[in-house]
Design an enzyme around this catalytic site. Sequence first.
Site, PDB file in Angstrom:
ATOM      1  CG  HIS A 257      15.283   0.221 -19.399  1.00 11.76           C
ATOM      2  ND1 HIS A 257      14.845   1.428 -19.871  1.00 11.76           N
ATOM      3  CD2 HIS A 257      15.620  -0.521 -20.479  1.00 11.76           C
ATOM      4  CE1 HIS A 257      14.915   1.413 -21.191  1.00 11.76           C
ATOM      5  NE2 HIS A 257      15.390   0.243 -21.588  1.00 11.76           N
ATOM      6  CG  ASP A 313      19.928  -6.308 -23.298  1.00  6.22           C
ATOM      7  OD1 ASP A 313      19.451  -6.747 -24.350  1.00  6.22           O
ATOM      8  OD2 ASP A 313      20.398  -5.163 -23.184  1.00  6.22           O
TER       9      ASP A 313
HETATM   10  N1  ACO Z   1      22.475  -3.863 -10.553  1.00 10.46           N
HETATM   11  C1  ACO Z   1      22.707  -3.323  -9.353  1.00 10.46           C
HETATM   12  N2  ACO Z   1      22.508  -2.009  -9.087  1.00 10.46           N
HETATM   13  C2  ACO Z   1      22.083  -1.241 -10.103  1.00 10.46           C
HETATM   14  C3  ACO Z   1      21.813  -1.759 -11.386  1.00 10.46           C
HETATM   15  C4  ACO Z   1      22.034  -3.143 -11.574  1.00 10.46           C
HETATM   16  N3  ACO Z   1      21.804  -3.691 -12.773  1.00 10.46           N
HETATM   17  N4  ACO Z   1      21.382  -0.764 -12.194  1.00 10.46           N
HETATM   18  C5  ACO Z   1      21.378   0.342 -11.457  1.00 10.46           C
HETATM   19  N5  ACO Z   1      21.807   0.067 -10.188  1.00 10.46           N
HETATM   20  C6  ACO Z   1      21.926   1.014  -9.085  1.00 10.46           C
HETATM   21  C7  ACO Z   1      23.148   1.888  -9.309  1.00 10.46           C
HETATM   22  O1  ACO Z   1      24.304   1.345  -8.731  1.00 10.46           O
HETATM   23  C8  ACO Z   1      22.717   3.166  -8.639  1.00 10.46           C
HETATM   24  O2  ACO Z   1      22.899   3.018  -7.255  1.00 10.46           O
HETATM   25  P1  ACO Z   1      23.373   4.237  -6.321  1.00 10.46           P
HETATM   26  O3  ACO Z   1      22.262   5.245  -6.432  1.00 10.46           O
HETATM   27  O4  ACO Z   1      23.540   3.623  -4.975  1.00 10.46           O
HETATM   28  O5  ACO Z   1      24.653   4.727  -6.930  1.00 10.46           O
HETATM   29  C9  ACO Z   1      21.207   3.233  -8.902  1.00 10.46           C
HETATM   30  O6  ACO Z   1      20.807   1.883  -9.122  1.00 10.46           O
HETATM   31  C10 ACO Z   1      20.859   4.082 -10.117  1.00 10.46           C
HETATM   32  O7  ACO Z   1      21.723   3.703 -11.197  1.00 10.46           O
HETATM   33  P2  ACO Z   1      21.895   4.572 -12.535  1.00 10.46           P
HETATM   34  O8  ACO Z   1      23.027   4.004 -13.328  1.00 10.46           O
HETATM   35  O9  ACO Z   1      21.941   6.020 -12.209  1.00 10.46           O
HETATM   36  O10 ACO Z   1      20.515   4.288 -13.224  1.00 10.46           O
HETATM   37  P3  ACO Z   1      20.182   4.491 -14.751  1.00 10.46           P
HETATM   38  O11 ACO Z   1      18.717   4.550 -14.835  1.00 10.46           O
HETATM   39  O12 ACO Z   1      20.955   5.598 -15.350  1.00 10.46           O
HETATM   40  O13 ACO Z   1      20.772   3.121 -15.356  1.00 10.46           O
HETATM   41  C11 ACO Z   1      21.152   1.215 -16.617  1.00 10.46           C
HETATM   42  C12 ACO Z   1      20.146   2.321 -16.251  1.00 10.46           C
HETATM   43  C13 ACO Z   1      22.397   1.846 -17.294  1.00 10.46           C
HETATM   44  C14 ACO Z   1      20.474   0.267 -17.604  1.00 10.46           C
HETATM   45  C15 ACO Z   1      21.566   0.454 -15.337  1.00 10.46           C
HETATM   46  O14 ACO Z   1      20.424  -0.046 -14.669  1.00 10.46           O
HETATM   47  C16 ACO Z   1      22.579  -0.647 -15.600  1.00 10.46           C
HETATM   48  O15 ACO Z   1      23.777  -0.381 -15.692  1.00 10.46           O
HETATM   49  N6  ACO Z   1      22.095  -1.920 -15.755  1.00 10.46           N
HETATM   50  C17 ACO Z   1      22.945  -3.025 -16.074  1.00 10.46           C
HETATM   51  C18 ACO Z   1      23.267  -3.019 -17.575  1.00 10.46           C
HETATM   52  C19 ACO Z   1      22.069  -3.371 -18.408  1.00 10.46           C
HETATM   53  O16 ACO Z   1      21.365  -4.343 -18.149  1.00 10.46           O
HETATM   54  N7  ACO Z   1      21.829  -2.588 -19.485  1.00 10.46           N
HETATM   55  C20 ACO Z   1      20.758  -2.870 -20.450  1.00 10.46           C
HETATM   56  C21 ACO Z   1      19.779  -1.746 -20.520  1.00 10.46           C
HETATM   57  S1  ACO Z   1      18.396  -2.218 -21.506  1.00 10.46           S
HETATM   58  C22 ACO Z   1      18.876  -2.069 -23.088  1.00 10.46           C
HETATM   59  O17 ACO Z   1      19.794  -1.366 -23.431  1.00 10.46           O
HETATM   60  C23 ACO Z   1      18.102  -2.839 -24.121  1.00 10.46           C
END
Ligand code: ACO
Length: 378
Positions: A257, A313
């Site tokens: 998140h 989610d």
């Molecule tokens: N699984 C595996 N790795 C992940 C995940 C995940 N769910 N989420 C983030 N990471 C990793 C990324 O690959 C990244 O790695 P890196 O630094 O080696 O490239 C690092 O963690 C940071 O990721 P960002 O995308 O920069 O983190 P951000 O805080 O912007 O992302 C987000 C938040 C978009 C929710 C992300 O965690 C994600 O895509 N999760 C999966 C989708 C999801 O569950 N979304 C629901 C959000 S809650 C809601 O809307 C109610």
Amino acid sequence: METAQRVYKGLEGVYVLESSLCLIDTEHGKLYYLGYDVEELAEKSSYEEVSYLLLHGRLPKRPELEEFVGKLRSEMRLTPEEMRDVQYAAKRTGPMDALAAFYLFASKDPPQTKDPMEHAIRAVAKAGSVLGNVVRVQRGEEPMEPQPELGIAGNLVYLVTSKKPEQYQTEFLDDILILHAEHGVPASTFGAVVTASTLSDIYSSIVTGLMTLKGPLHGGAAEAAYYQFVEIGDPNRVESWLERALAEKRRVMGFGHRVYKIYDPRARYVKAMAARAAELAGGRVKTLYEIAVRLEQAAIERLSARGLYPNVDFWTPIVYTAIGIPPGYFTAVFAVSRVVGWVAHVVEYWKDNRLIRPLHLYTGPESGQRYVPIEERG
Ligand code: ACO
């Protein structure tokens, strides 16, 4: 006005407005609406009462709640014209677009009242009746008259399942609606407020909110988490699936998140609901739950060091499935709940409105380019 010439990409870390509606305590993993712990609200309150809280800034006394619920119930009904609008939109678009189309029609011809609160209540009340009938029409079924006395959650279950809901179905959906009602200024709420700041109408703000929530980076993760569990198929395949997924740089859907770097409080609450749903519904719901429990454990072992934990989610797909909501409509149910968050922000923002008009840092060609007639361009 002096402004630092710096762009904050994605507005990350930028405060864009003041609001008293919710506090996200990221340090302790807590969420409060007007100071009330959202987990306590989900346990003890109703979506209707929480809507009052968000719109009026305080909990209602009994007569106030009764009057408010009375207004909601009369607005939950759909006029023949509204029913035609719903059918028209549902046959031509997806669920989120159909919801947006409904509010678009409402914005063209809003009822003759200048009080934004009346429009806000109307917008909140209609959402579930509209979505329930969108589901029906898109499944090729006849639309049905809403049953306002079932409440917003019960009415939506009734329209989706064509049956008087079991108490557990209504309670589960009511809790989920409460937990999704408000969350500060994510992209959809910010979009809704930007629209409102131009003094456009409340329905147009909701259309902006809906179309922004629709994007896969915002509202679509519950559905993706559901298909992830389906793809895994069996609890015994979780660990091998996860190894492969992470090796392929896939994300675990329902994990991580932007704001919470510890367990999302809403996820904690919905996880307990999912356990009860698995017990009650058994069968496929139980299998999905068992897969989710094992995936949560394995993924936390691999990802928690990076601040990645389940978000809300991750668990909602199991509860939605127990209620009888098809996966293609998970985002739209989230939207039905969030309508109150959007309109509460709009009403709050209008108390001290200021047109939102940020600046851009120009990166184009030097000024004074000579206009070359088209026939002379090489
Ligand atoms: N699984 C595996 N790795 C992940 C995940 C995940 N769910 N989420 C983030 N990471 C990793 C990324 O690959 C990244 O790695 P890196 O630094 O080696 O490239 C690092 O963690 C940071 O990721 P960002 O995308 O920069 O983190 P951000 O805080 O912007 O992302 C987000 C938040 C978009 C929710 C992300 O965690 C994600 O895509 N999760 C999966 C989708 C999801 O569950 N979304 C629901 C959000 S809650 C809601 O809307 C109610």
